[in-house]
Design a protein around this motif. Structure first.
Motif, PDB file in Angstrom:
ATOM      1  N   LEU A 180     -47.483   5.322   8.478  1.00  0.00           N
ATOM      2  CA  LEU A 180     -47.463   3.690   7.670  1.00  0.00           C
ATOM      3  C   LEU A 180     -47.156   3.161   9.017  1.00  0.00           C
ATOM      4  CD1 LEU A 180     -46.991   2.439   4.346  1.00  0.00           C
ATOM      5  CD2 LEU A 180     -49.573   2.673   6.154  1.00  0.00           C
ATOM      6  N   ASP A 191     -45.862  -5.500   8.992  1.00  0.00           N
ATOM      7  CA  ASP A 191     -46.819  -6.518   7.117  1.00  0.00           C
ATOM      8  C   ASP A 191     -48.055  -6.094   7.594  1.00  0.00           C
ATOM      9  OD1 ASP A 191     -47.649  -7.402   4.720  1.00  0.00           O
ATOM     10  OD2 ASP A 191     -46.966  -9.706   5.611  1.00  0.00           O
ATOM     11  N   TYR A 192     -48.458  -4.196   7.039  1.00  0.00           N
ATOM     12  CA  TYR A 192     -50.048  -3.715   7.992  1.00  0.00           C
ATOM     13  C   TYR A 192     -51.041  -4.875   7.622  1.00  0.00           C
ATOM     14  CZ  TYR A 192     -48.599  -0.608   4.278  1.00  0.00           C
ATOM     15  OH  TYR A 192     -48.650  -0.405   3.043  1.00  0.00           O
ATOM     16  N   PHE A 193     -51.011  -4.535   6.048  1.00  0.00           N
ATOM     17  CA  PHE A 193     -52.253  -4.790   5.116  1.00  0.00           C
ATOM     18  C   PHE A 193     -51.961  -6.269   4.696  1.00  0.00           C
ATOM     19  CE2 PHE A 193     -54.178  -5.237   0.569  1.00  0.00           C
ATOM     20  CZ  PHE A 193     -54.986  -4.021   1.476  1.00  0.00           C
ATOM     21  N   LYS A 213     -56.201  -7.266   6.394  1.00  0.00           N
ATOM     22  CA  LYS A 213     -56.825  -9.360   4.962  1.00  0.00           C
ATOM     23  C   LYS A 213     -57.738  -9.687   5.944  1.00  0.00           C
ATOM     24  CE  LYS A 213     -53.851  -8.819   1.995  1.00  0.00           C
ATOM     25  NZ  LYS A 213     -53.205  -9.115   1.212  1.00  0.00           N
ATOM     26  N   GLU A 245     -62.405 -10.189   0.494  1.00  0.00           N
ATOM     27  CA  GLU A 245     -61.946  -9.370  -0.685  1.00  0.00           C
ATOM     28  C   GLU A 245     -63.007  -8.472  -0.663  1.00  0.00           C
ATOM     29  OE1 GLU A 245     -62.187 -12.384  -4.043  1.00  0.00           O
ATOM     30  OE2 GLU A 245     -60.697 -13.439  -3.826  1.00  0.00           O
ATOM     31  N   ILE A 286     -62.751  -6.112   2.205  1.00  0.00           N
ATOM     32  CA  ILE A 286     -61.040  -4.861   1.706  1.00  0.00           C
ATOM     33  C   ILE A 286     -61.147  -3.930   0.716  1.00  0.00           C
ATOM     34  CG2 ILE A 286     -59.134  -4.598   1.009  1.00  0.00           C
ATOM     35  CD1 ILE A 286     -58.389  -6.911   2.768  1.00  0.00           C
ATOM     36  N   TRP A 329     -59.936  -8.461  -6.469  1.00  0.00           N
ATOM     37  CA  TRP A 329     -58.432 -10.027  -6.456  1.00  0.00           C
ATOM     38  C   TRP A 329     -57.551  -9.892  -6.378  1.00  0.00           C
ATOM     39  CZ3 TRP A 329     -55.364 -12.425  -9.649  1.00  0.00           C
ATOM     40  CH2 TRP A 329     -54.402 -13.320  -9.044  1.00  0.00           C
ATOM     41  N   ILE A 345     -56.585  -6.218  -5.264  1.00  0.00           N
ATOM     42  CA  ILE A 345     -56.400  -6.020  -4.207  1.00  0.00           C
ATOM     43  C   ILE A 345     -55.952  -6.418  -2.678  1.00  0.00           C
ATOM     44  CG2 ILE A 345     -57.022  -3.566  -2.550  1.00  0.00           C
ATOM     45  CD1 ILE A 345     -57.760  -2.236  -5.251  1.00  0.00           C
ATOM     46  N   HIS A 346     -56.806  -7.311  -2.821  1.00  0.00           N
ATOM     47  CA  HIS A 346     -56.341  -8.753  -2.035  1.00  0.00           C
ATOM     48  C   HIS A 346     -55.313  -9.200  -1.698  1.00  0.00           C
ATOM     49  CE1 HIS A 346     -57.525 -11.762   1.330  1.00  0.00           C
ATOM     50  NE2 HIS A 346     -58.658 -10.669   1.211  1.00  0.00           N
ATOM     51  N   ARG A 347     -54.684  -9.646  -3.224  1.00  0.00           N
ATOM     52  CA  ARG A 347     -53.488  -9.549  -3.181  1.00  0.00           C
ATOM     53  C   ARG A 347     -52.548  -9.357  -2.981  1.00  0.00           C
ATOM     54  NH1 ARG A 347     -50.323 -11.510  -7.669  1.00  0.00           N
ATOM     55  NH2 ARG A 347     -49.386 -13.485  -7.472  1.00  0.00           N
ATOM     56  N   THR A 348     -52.834  -7.696  -3.047  1.00  0.00           N
ATOM     57  CA  THR A 348     -51.851  -7.462  -2.356  1.00  0.00           C
ATOM     58  C   THR A 348     -50.865  -7.249  -1.764  1.00  0.00           C
ATOM     59  OG1 THR A 348     -52.535  -5.443  -3.953  1.00  0.00           O
ATOM     60  CG2 THR A 348     -50.992  -4.438  -2.507  1.00  0.00           C
ATOM     61  N   THR A 349     -49.472  -7.103  -1.701  1.00  0.00           N
ATOM     62  CA  THR A 349     -49.125  -7.255  -0.765  1.00  0.00           C
ATOM     63  C   THR A 349     -48.270  -5.410  -0.053  1.00  0.00           C
ATOM     64  OG1 THR A 349     -46.748  -6.931  -1.498  1.00  0.00           O
ATOM     65  CG2 THR A 349     -47.386  -9.229  -1.357  1.00  0.00           C
ATOM     66  N   SER A 350     -48.663  -6.071   1.603  1.00  0.00           N
ATOM     67  CA  SER A 350     -48.272  -4.244   2.115  1.00  0.00           C
ATOM     68  C   SER A 350     -46.984  -3.775   1.165  1.00  0.00           C
ATOM     69  CB  SER A 350     -47.379  -4.675   3.685  1.00  0.00           C
ATOM     70  OG  SER A 350     -47.904  -4.933   3.672  1.00  0.00           O
ATOM     71  N   LEU A 406     -48.201  -2.665  -1.361  1.00  0.00           N
ATOM     72  CA  LEU A 406     -49.183  -1.082  -1.485  1.00  0.00           C
ATOM     73  C   LEU A 406     -48.555  -0.483  -1.288  1.00  0.00           C
ATOM     74  CD1 LEU A 406     -51.988  -0.710  -1.438  1.00  0.00           C
ATOM     75  CD2 LEU A 406     -52.253  -1.045   0.649  1.00  0.00           C
ATOM     76  N   THR A 407     -47.424   0.072  -0.163  1.00  0.00           N
ATOM     77  CA  THR A 407     -46.918   0.825   0.298  1.00  0.00           C
ATOM     78  C   THR A 407     -46.179   1.856  -1.066  1.00  0.00           C
ATOM     79  OG1 THR A 407     -46.006   0.000   2.310  1.00  0.00           O
ATOM     80  CG2 THR A 407     -44.745   1.930   1.525  1.00  0.00           C
TER      81      THR A 407
END
Lengths: 564, 564
Positions: free
Chosen positions: A67, A71-73, A77, A187, A190, B188, B190-195, B198-199
């Motif tokens: 990974l 803040d990769y995600f 986004k 949204e 992703i 929504w 998933i889009h709101r998830t932070t890195s 998610l990790t």
């Protein structure tokens, strides 16, 4: 608290195992160095751009990906339009959207107005789809724009932030309409992303899958500093996200040696000699080095008219061991070989006798240049071995050896331990284009060999070949009856170590039995026991733990015994 | 095609560097083994549950995480309600949604009906928010349900698939309404998830950050097979996602030795002796082993009334080298220390003289048990060294040595190379609770030392301490004038190697100059040149490449020379 564990398919190597493994590594390393190979180590992580596409689709899936940090995600986004293609469709969305707003009255009732816009929008989209020549384009457009954008439009038109009087200039313009659309598409994109697509955006690095690709990468990057022919060895772990099972691990060592930058068949002969020395060093007596040549396989293919079906042929031959003549025959029939040709194949494969006899028999049967070239190369390797006062012991010309579908182009090798039910413990061969996959235009021919430490370990355990010394830690433990004796022993300890003897002093005051247990558990072969008597006389109780004997000796005598 | 590269902060170690690095590793390994330490290797990947929380927040961020294999993102997408809290709010959404549908007429015009439902829904939500006592709960609820669910409801009510006559039974019920809501919330979420969030869902494993935590994990998992006191050494790479800079890498080796399961101060004395032997083996003469004790630091803290401010004190003391007395003074004033106490601190820290003199001076000043305990431990270590016929050379009791905020509880060590501008090359100390972070109830005391190979390498390069042999590959290269001579040389090669002499035969026919160049580039010290004359006489041209001399010798003589 949960009990700690280690990842599936990985292993801890405790002292007992490590001793044995170090014995294998040291044996291989010593031989490699004696033959002029120099060490190389490459990073555990490689850029995925280096690794991907080198091991086939299946290999790509078995790469462990690391990974990205930070803040990769968020990066993903904030930039869903990385792919040019999506940008193209996004532009079409803007175009159709703006067009559908034209002429719609602002004062109409909300609901009617929305219905009207959606109606117009659909028609425009239909026209756009028609305009695409490419079927694939049509498909993607329908999927992304037609279905999804209707959803988005729906929502957009009802949004309290939406201003119908402001058309979009681009999908990511700075008006509130643009931002809204962007957010919504975003949204959705992703959520629609697959693991495979996402991986590209969030993992730049992967763990090394073998030692060959990193070696090729190193050669390309350092071509101008390297003295060719370049003989390097490399002993490092590799990682594969394979389903773990008996004998197959997700982290395991490879021990490779390769020469690149020469086509000399001396290298092949030296590989045979190295394998023999490694086996000898390990104490494995009953083994077979199988040798074949890709040219010989091509010769067989030419003889049985396998043009265009070579791969199927090699794959089938490679399985002869496992599925037998009948199985191979069946596979080849299915692949379109005639029974005449299959018969000829088995006639060729059944050629028997000494290596030289097999070679001569095939030479008489082969009708193609590739076949003869392969046989000539093998002859040269055999000759070089004889001239080096080596011989062909343990060496078997195995016409059915194919080594899968790998990148080999000349001689190929495989080492089997006889009478042990385990696959090959070593394999390798010559390849012509080590660095070509990195866009290198020069042809760098090379030849290499790789030893599988885990299989060698299993073989040696089964045959009980590990020397007892591999299990030992210190040579001698000093035990003591009391505090005074312990302090007295410090000087002895220093004297022993000064002579390079691995020695320990039991660090705590404890019963002698406990101290001797410690020696036994650590397989320490000698123990000194120090008490008042020993301190006074200087004659120390010296125990041989294996023989169970004990004598009284001065420290100088003990050092003399242990230094031998 | 893009030129290949390696990841930032990682390195290839080519043959020249490897020779030097192997010298360092072998030196350290030999000493560790001589002192009875046994090898351990743990997997490169550890479960993140093992690593996380062990290195502080910053450490957690510096862990390299490995992406789960397979379709990891699909798993995330298909199960966004992993977190219990979200499930709770989702239930509230269903409740409010169903309630807001009650009594709404199905035959009303679409738009009006929707307006009505949304109005009711908002009111219900307001009431729910009021019902939460917890402010945090209110906040999250507003964010997730109030704002987002209005969006979703909007869309849901307009969806052609929506059936107003069917209330939801749960957020993920199997009706089409449930599926619709789930899908929307899902996108929504998933889009709101932070890195960071998610990790947790897509990375189960991480790369080893140091060797101590894996060691502790190993001890916990193998407690019953281990012979305590357990002396293990471990020399493996570790990985940190640090910002790369000069001398700081993302992959680097640590070489640790630890004894656990005894509180004997003999271990501390042996660490001092081992450090000395390593330095001697490396050829580093001018170094200082700094030793201190956490108890001494506590004694200082007690003396200057630092109760509750110990950490600030130790952190400040640790910086004395870097920021000087004035800087430390300023920091401590800010931390609330009085100038009287700061003066006393510097009086304590300025204690000078021999190790014994400093110890006595502090013993007279300390007023706490911890302080005296620390001084007594140090005295015992000094005594053990003397009694072992070792001495206190290179050993300095450094009262200001603090070793940061680590988990040490007894003696602490650090090794500096004098007159070289580089940080410490080694450090360690005693800790009381190795395995406690894994929920282990037994207190396993241990003491360890770690050598930093990269810094040692830099020091040795700067001081030009690497023995020439570390650069050499083979001992001798055989060059040849023609094909005949090359074949003649094969036997010589075999004879040399049979005596364990690393030897090479140049594999191609080439000009002698090219062959000699090869020897020079590989730093091969001796070369034999074989031509017709040599073949006939058996007297071989034997060149010393460094001295530039040449003599004619028989192969037996050459072997005699090189075997020395």
């Amino acid at each position: 608290m949960e009990k700690p564990s280690i990842p599936k398919g990985t292993r801890d190597f405790g002292p007992a195992t490590m001793g044995k493994r170090q014995f294998i590594f040291n044996t291989i390393r010593t031989v490699y160095q004696k033959y002029g190979f120099q060490p190389l180590e490459t990073p555990s992580m490689e850029n995925l751009s280096v690794l991907t596409g080198k091991y086939g689709d299946e290999g790509d899936q078995l790469l462990f990906k690391v990974l990205d940090s930070g803040d990769y995600f968020e990066k993903v986004k904030s930039n869903p339009f990385k792919q040019k293609q999506i940008q193209k469709y996004a532009d079409q969305f803007v175009y159709a959207f703006n067009l559908s707003l034209v002429g719609v009255s602002v004062i109409e009732s909300d609901y009617l107005r929305i219905e009207r816009i959606l109606e117009k929008y659909k028609t425009i989209l239909e026209n756009i789809v028609q305009s695409y020549d490419d079927e694939n384009d049509q498909l993607i457009f329908k999927l992304i724009i037609n279905e999804k954008s209707l959803d988005i439009l729906h929502k957009l038109l009802f949004s309290k932030d939406f201003d119908i009087s402001k058309p979009l200039s681009a999908i990511n313009d700075t008006t509130s309409n643009g931002a809204l659309v962007l957010k919504m598409l975003n949204e959705w994109f992703i959520h629609r992303t697959t693991s495979k697509q996402l991986t590209k955006d969030i993992a730049e690095k992967g763990l090394r899958y073998d030692l060959t690709v990193p070696f090729a990468r190193y050669v390309v990057m350092n071509r101008h500093e390297i003295a060719f022919p370049f003989k390097r060895y490399q002993m490092q772990p590799v990682w594969r996200a394979d389903r773990p099972q008996k004998g197959r691990y997700r982290e395991f060592y490879q021990c490779d040696a390769d020469v690149v930058g020469t086509t000399s068949l001396l290298c092949e002969a030296e590989i045979v000699m190295m394998i023999r020395e490694v086996m000898q060093g390990l104490g494995i007596a009953d083994f077979t080095i199988k040798i074949n040549h890709r040219g010989v396989l091509k010769g067989i293919a030419d003889s049985i008219k396998a043009e265009g079906k070579e791969t199927a042929l090699y794959v089938a031959i490679d399985k002869l061991d496992k599925i037998g003549q009948e199985g191979v025959s069946k596979e080849l029939t299915e692949a379109g070989f005639t029974s005449d040709n299959i018969d000829l194949l088995f006639k060729l494969l059944s050629t028997s006798g000494s290596n030289e006899e097999k070679r001569l028999a095939l030479a008489a049967l082969f009708n193609s240049d590739s076949g003869q070239k392969g046989l000539n190369d093998l002859k040269e390797v055999f000759n070089l071995l004889e001239e080096a006062d080596s011989n062909q012991n343990n060496l078997e010309f195995d016409i059915a050896l194919a080594r899968g579908l790998s990148y080999y182009t000349g001689c190929i090798f495989e080492v089997k331990i006889n009478n042990v039910a385990i696959g090959s413990v070593s394999g390798g061969g010559r390849y012509d284009n080590l660095t070509q996959s990195f866009g290198d235009k020069e042809n760098l021919s090379g030849v290499g060999i790789s030893f599988g430490v885990d299989r060698i370990y299993d073989v040696m355990e089964e045959l009980q070949l590990f020397p007892k010394e591999t299990q030992r830690s210190s040579t001698v433990l000093i035990c003591h009856f009391d505090k005074e004796s312990m302090r007295y022993s410090l000087k002895l300890l220093t004297q022993l170590r000064a002579k390079g003897i691995a020695a320990e002093l039991y660090p705590d005051e404890a019963k002698i039995k406990k101290q001797l247990d410690y020696a036994n558990k650590k397989m320490i072969p000698y123990v000194m026991v120090i008490g008042e008597e020993e301190r006074n006389s200087g004659l120390l109780a010296f125990k041989n733990m294996e023989a169970g004997t004990q004598e009284k000796l001065a420290i100088e005598q003990i050092i003399g015994l242990l230094s031998k």
